[in-house]
Motif scaffolding. Structure first.
Motif, PDB file in Angstrom:
ATOM      1  N   LYS A 272       9.762   0.750  -6.074  1.00 45.85           N
ATOM      2  CA  LYS A 272      11.119   0.676  -6.637  1.00 45.85           C
ATOM      3  C   LYS A 272      11.007  -0.300  -7.793  1.00 45.85           C
ATOM      4  O   LYS A 272      11.431  -1.455  -7.733  1.00 45.85           O
ATOM      5  N   ASN A 273      10.362   0.167  -8.866  1.00 44.44           N
ATOM      6  CA  ASN A 273       9.814  -0.730  -9.876  1.00 44.44           C
ATOM      7  C   ASN A 273      10.856  -1.252 -10.857  1.00 44.44           C
ATOM      8  O   ASN A 273      11.709  -0.493 -11.324  1.00 44.44           O
ATOM      9  N   PRO A 274      10.762  -2.551 -11.194  1.00 43.89           N
ATOM     10  CA  PRO A 274      11.732  -3.163 -12.102  1.00 43.89           C
ATOM     11  C   PRO A 274      11.218  -3.293 -13.541  1.00 43.89           C
ATOM     12  O   PRO A 274      10.038  -3.553 -13.779  1.00 43.89           O
ATOM     13  N   TYR A 426       8.976  -3.381  -1.848  1.00 38.63           N
ATOM     14  CA  TYR A 426       7.883  -2.773  -2.606  1.00 38.63           C
ATOM     15  C   TYR A 426       7.281  -3.773  -3.594  1.00 38.63           C
ATOM     16  O   TYR A 426       7.893  -4.788  -3.906  1.00 38.63           O
ATOM     17  N   GLY A 427       6.113  -3.431  -4.110  1.00 35.19           N
ATOM     18  CA  GLY A 427       5.486  -4.286  -5.108  1.00 35.19           C
ATOM     19  C   GLY A 427       4.362  -3.572  -5.827  1.00 35.19           C
ATOM     20  O   GLY A 427       3.212  -4.018  -5.803  1.00 35.19           O
ATOM     21  N   LEU A 428       4.679  -2.455  -6.485  1.00 32.48           N
ATOM     22  CA  LEU A 428       3.627  -1.670  -7.134  1.00 32.48           C
ATOM     23  C   LEU A 428       3.490  -1.983  -8.614  1.00 32.48           C
ATOM     24  O   LEU A 428       2.419  -2.367  -9.081  1.00 32.48           O
ATOM     25  N   ASN A 429       4.563  -1.839  -9.362  1.00 29.20           N
ATOM     26  CA  ASN A 429       4.488  -1.974 -10.814  1.00 29.20           C
ATOM     27  C   ASN A 429       5.767  -2.627 -11.332  1.00 29.20           C
ATOM     28  O   ASN A 429       6.814  -2.557 -10.698  1.00 29.20           O
ATOM     29  N   ALA A 430       5.652  -3.273 -12.473  1.00 20.63           N
ATOM     30  CA  ALA A 430       6.803  -3.871 -13.153  1.00 20.63           C
ATOM     31  C   ALA A 430       6.490  -3.915 -14.641  1.00 20.63           C
ATOM     32  O   ALA A 430       5.327  -3.767 -15.052  1.00 20.63           O
ATOM     33  N   CYS A 431       7.524  -4.126 -15.444  1.00 18.60           N
ATOM     34  CA  CYS A 431       7.276  -4.308 -16.874  1.00 18.60           C
ATOM     35  C   CYS A 431       8.291  -5.274 -17.462  1.00 18.60           C
ATOM     36  O   CYS A 431       9.387  -5.457 -16.922  1.00 18.60           O
ATOM     37  N   ALA A 467      -9.595  -2.926 -14.873  1.00 22.37           N
ATOM     38  CA  ALA A 467      -8.808  -3.827 -14.019  1.00 22.37           C
ATOM     39  C   ALA A 467      -8.297  -3.062 -12.807  1.00 22.37           C
ATOM     40  O   ALA A 467      -8.006  -1.871 -12.888  1.00 22.37           O
ATOM     41  N   PRO A 468      -8.161  -3.730 -11.651  1.00 24.58           N
ATOM     42  CA  PRO A 468      -7.722  -3.039 -10.438  1.00 24.58           C
ATOM     43  C   PRO A 468      -6.266  -2.600 -10.502  1.00 24.58           C
ATOM     44  O   PRO A 468      -5.453  -3.199 -11.203  1.00 24.58           O
ATOM     45  N   SER A 469      -5.947  -1.550  -9.732  1.00 22.09           N
ATOM     46  CA  SER A 469      -4.584  -1.026  -9.676  1.00 22.09           C
ATOM     47  C   SER A 469      -4.226  -0.768  -8.225  1.00 22.09           C
ATOM     48  O   SER A 469      -4.971  -0.099  -7.497  1.00 22.09           O
ATOM     49  N   GLY A 470      -3.085  -1.297  -7.806  1.00 17.21           N
ATOM     50  CA  GLY A 470      -2.645  -1.092  -6.432  1.00 17.21           C
ATOM     51  C   GLY A 470      -1.385  -1.885  -6.158  1.00 17.21           C
ATOM     52  O   GLY A 470      -0.866  -2.572  -7.034  1.00 17.21           O
ATOM     53  N   GLY A 471      -0.900  -1.799  -4.919  1.00 10.01           N
ATOM     54  CA  GLY A 471       0.397  -2.373  -4.609  1.00 10.01           C
ATOM     55  C   GLY A 471       0.370  -3.511  -3.623  1.00 10.01           C
ATOM     56  O   GLY A 471      -0.640  -3.779  -2.961  1.00 10.01           O
ATOM     57  N   LEU A 472       1.520  -4.185  -3.534  1.00 11.24           N
ATOM     58  CA  LEU A 472       1.760  -5.233  -2.559  1.00 11.24           C
ATOM     59  C   LEU A 472       2.852  -4.752  -1.607  1.00 11.24           C
ATOM     60  O   LEU A 472       3.637  -3.870  -1.928  1.00 11.24           O
ATOM     61  N   GLY A 473       2.918  -5.352  -0.426  1.00 12.64           N
ATOM     62  CA  GLY A 473       3.981  -5.035   0.517  1.00 12.64           C
ATOM     63  C   GLY A 473       4.001  -3.566   0.894  1.00 12.64           C
ATOM     64  O   GLY A 473       2.956  -2.968   1.194  1.00 12.64           O
ATOM     65  N   ASP A 474       5.191  -2.954   0.856  1.00 12.75           N
ATOM     66  CA  ASP A 474       5.333  -1.555   1.238  1.00 12.75           C
ATOM     67  C   ASP A 474       4.732  -0.596   0.220  1.00 12.75           C
ATOM     68  O   ASP A 474       4.758   0.624   0.429  1.00 12.75           O
ATOM     69  N   SER A 475       4.185  -1.112  -0.865  1.00 10.66           N
ATOM     70  CA  SER A 475       3.528  -0.260  -1.857  1.00 10.66           C
ATOM     71  C   SER A 475       2.053  -0.040  -1.554  1.00 10.66           C
ATOM     72  O   SER A 475       1.366   0.644  -2.308  1.00 10.66           O
ATOM     73  N   GLY A 476       1.563  -0.628  -0.461  1.00  9.22           N
ATOM     74  CA  GLY A 476       0.227  -0.258  -0.031  1.00  9.22           C
ATOM     75  C   GLY A 476      -0.774  -1.379  -0.008  1.00  9.22           C
ATOM     76  O   GLY A 476      -0.452  -2.563  -0.171  1.00  9.22           O
ATOM     77  N   THR A 477      -2.026  -0.994   0.173  1.00  9.45           N
ATOM     78  CA  THR A 477      -3.132  -1.943   0.260  1.00  9.45           C
ATOM     79  C   THR A 477      -4.377  -1.277  -0.305  1.00  9.45           C
ATOM     80  O   THR A 477      -4.494  -0.050  -0.315  1.00  9.45           O
ATOM     81  N   GLY A 478      -5.310  -2.084  -0.788  1.00  5.54           N
ATOM     82  CA  GLY A 478      -6.488  -1.531  -1.436  1.00  5.54           C
ATOM     83  C   GLY A 478      -6.224  -1.298  -2.911  1.00  5.54           C
ATOM     84  O   GLY A 478      -5.085  -1.370  -3.385  1.00  5.54           O
ATOM     85  N   ARG A 479      -7.278  -1.029  -3.645  1.00  2.00           N
ATOM     86  CA  ARG A 479      -7.169  -0.863  -5.092  1.00  2.00           C
ATOM     87  C   ARG A 479      -8.001   0.311  -5.567  1.00  2.00           C
ATOM     88  O   ARG A 479      -9.067   0.603  -5.035  1.00  2.00           O
ATOM     89  N   ARG A 480      -7.504   0.989  -6.610  1.00  2.50           N
ATOM     90  CA  ARG A 480      -8.323   1.899  -7.392  1.00  2.50           C
ATOM     91  C   ARG A 480      -8.587   1.219  -8.728  1.00  2.50           C
ATOM     92  O   ARG A 480      -7.975   0.208  -9.062  1.00  2.50           O
ATOM     93  N   HIS A 481      -9.531   1.730  -9.478  1.00  7.83           N
ATOM     94  CA  HIS A 481      -9.913   1.199 -10.786  1.00  7.83           C
ATOM     95  C   HIS A 481     -10.736  -0.096 -10.647  1.00  7.83           C
ATOM     96  O   HIS A 481     -10.705  -0.764  -9.612  1.00  7.83           O
TER      97      HIS A 481
END
Length: 531
Positions: A272-274, A426-431, A467-481
């Protein structure tokens, strides 16, 4: 069987590029799946409702066959020098760029997205293929490590592939989230069993075919088909590692299944990105950036912005500029670069988007733009929608919409913007949009998000694959990239060789003397700064 996506009426561009998926192509790709033991399912094009294919489905016997083949193929594949493995994906990189027209058509027909957003996926796969083909040797090579006893203990760390990796990928980015995750797993020496969503299976099968054309041995990467509820558990029960992209609810279930087997997993889930527009932001660039951030792939991206917090000093100017940009957007899914946003992919997405907007409207939200479906364009088209006056009791306030809907909020300070942005599980992406990138970095470090883009919505961080890509909290665990994106697919093994003297008392030495000798040695190493 031929599928044609005609130019939609209404707000689409006046130029049309009518094209079709040839019957032979559809049949050839469908036949690549390890499937057929279960009843087929019909797949239709979201933009028109026209049938694409009767897709074969995998039975338990099909899955057993795929894994048995993969385990044999994996041993031979892992024994190949890393240079041979990476060379294949350099060729894969070149092929996907040179033959992009075909996959762009497939992507658009299966998902309903605009061509420019389909190209985002082509670019993503090419970037990942190039990066891992060039970086993997140094990331996977054997490394010397400091031993217990200086000069006497020689230690090496080597990387061993997990074995057979299951990749369960969603429908919204079917090329990027199947091929780009498979590339590092394969280069690391694993075999891969992919389970794409039925709706977008042809895209994953096309990538699989292209990899074999580039030189990947048959059996190393296979595709099985079926609903997750039917075959997901079977895939996890046979895998050595699981990579999943999709909903948070399903991610929790997969994590529990993987944990019960003590195998690793990587999960990229919801968001639920801000977006934060600071007082000093360039209004024109912020408004244009918000279009990309909110409405790429009709908002059906885990990385999309669904909340915009605008400083009160910039609020009126930003809203005016943003609404002007939204008003210029053209909807359509014809196979050409002449629309700004395509269709939603499923009826359930249209239902969810409509429910969020209608709930907000009924509870007092203001619809600044959009707010309705466009059935005259196609069954699942929905206008890019901007809401204001959204309050906590509305579903759209906290729940992920996963569609072309964004809510705008006025804030009085950076501190308030940060607090509101972090008010989510959630904690996936922000800008952040600001003229002062140093200030932007300071604020970014205070946001609970796996990635933060400054003066761009999501593609700057996402496309920077070192650089790694992935989420925090309900946005997941682990990284791609990055290094984490390939090292998750290997196990580290330590090999220690002891020379000359044992790690034990010498003949005739008492345990007490041994302990005193080691105490002296440990103090000496501390004094000398030995790691």
């Amino acid at each position: 069987m031929t599928t044609v996506i005609p130019q939609p009426a209404g707000t689409a561009s006046s130029t049309s590029s009518e094209r079709a998926l040839p019957v032979e192509l559809v049949k050839r790709l469908a036949a690549r799946a390890v499937a057929g033991g279960a009843p087929s399912v019909e797949v239709a094009a979201p933009a028109t409702g026209s049938k694409i294919v009767d897709l074969p489905q995998s039975s338990i016997e099909d899955i057993d066959k795929a894994f048995a083949t993969a385990r044999i193929a994996q041993r031979e594949w892992a024994a190949r020098p890393i240079g041979e493995r990476t060379a294949i994906f350099k060729r894969f990189h070149d092929l996907i760029l040179s033959e992009q027209s075909e996959i762009l058509d497939i992507l658009q027909i299966e998902t309903g997205k605009a061509r420019t957003h389909a190209f985002d996926e082509v670019g993503d796969v090419a970037i990942n293929a190039r990066y891992y083909a060039n970086a993997s040797k140094s990331l996977l090579e054997s490394r010397g490590r400091n031993g217990l006893l200086l000069f006497l203990t020689q230690v090496n760390e080597i990387k061993r592939p997990k074995g057979v990796v299951t990749i369960i990928s969603p429908w919204n980015c079917p090329l990027a989230l199947s091929a780009s995750d498979a590339i590092p797993a394969l280069i690391a020496g694993n075999a891969v069993i992919s389970r794409p969503d039925n709706q977008t299976a042809l895209t994953a099968l096309w990538a699989n075919e292209l990899a074999e054309r580039a030189g990947l041995p048959a059996g190393v990467w296979q595709v099985v088909l079926g609903r997750g509820s039917n075959i997901g558990g079977e895939l996890i029960s046979r895998a050595d590692y699981v990579d999943y992209t999709g909903s948070t609810a399903t991610g929790r279930h997969i994590a529990a299944q993987a944990a019960s087997r003590l195998i690793g997993y990587s999960l990229e889930l919801g968001g639920k990105n801000p977006m934060l527009v600071l007082a000093d932001a360039d209004i024109k660039k912020s408004a244009e950036g918000a279009i990309r951030a909110c409405f790429s792939s009709a908002g059906q991206l885990c990385e999309s912005m669904e909340r915009i917090y605008v400083h009160t000093e910039a609020y009126d100017a930003f809203v005016k500029a943003f609404l002007a940009e939204v008003a210029k957007m053209e909807l359509g899914a014809d196979l050409a670069y002449n629309s700004d946003m395509g269709s939603l992919t499923f009826d359930r997405q249209l239902t969810a988007v409509s429910a969020h907007v209608e709930d907000a409207r009924a509870k007092g939200a203001t619809v600044l733009a959009g707010g309705k479906a466009r059935p005259e364009l196609g069954p699942y088209f929905y206008e890019p929608t901007v809401l204001a006056d959204v309050t906590p009791e509305m579903s759209v306030y906290r729940d992920e919409t996963f569609g072309p809907v964004v809510s705008i909020y006025r804030v009085d300070s950076d501190a308030e913007a940060i607090e509101q942005a972090n008010d989510t599980s959630y904690g996936l992406n922000a800008c952040i949009f600001t003229r002062d990138t140093s200030r932007g970095r300071t604020i970014a470090a205070q946001l609970n998000s796996g990635a933060v883009n400054i003066n761009e919505g999501f593609i700057a961080a996402w496309g920077s694959v070192d650089a790694p890509s992935g989420g925090l909290g309900d946005s997941g665990t682990g990284r791609r990239h990055g290094s984490e994106g390939i090292l998750k697919y290997v196990d580290s093994q330590t090999i220690a060789a002891q020379h000359l003297l044992p790690v034990a008392p010498l003949p005739g030495m008492s345990d007490e003397t041994w302990a005193s000798t080691m105490t002296f040695a440990l103090r000496a190493m501390r004094f000398l700064g030995v790691k």
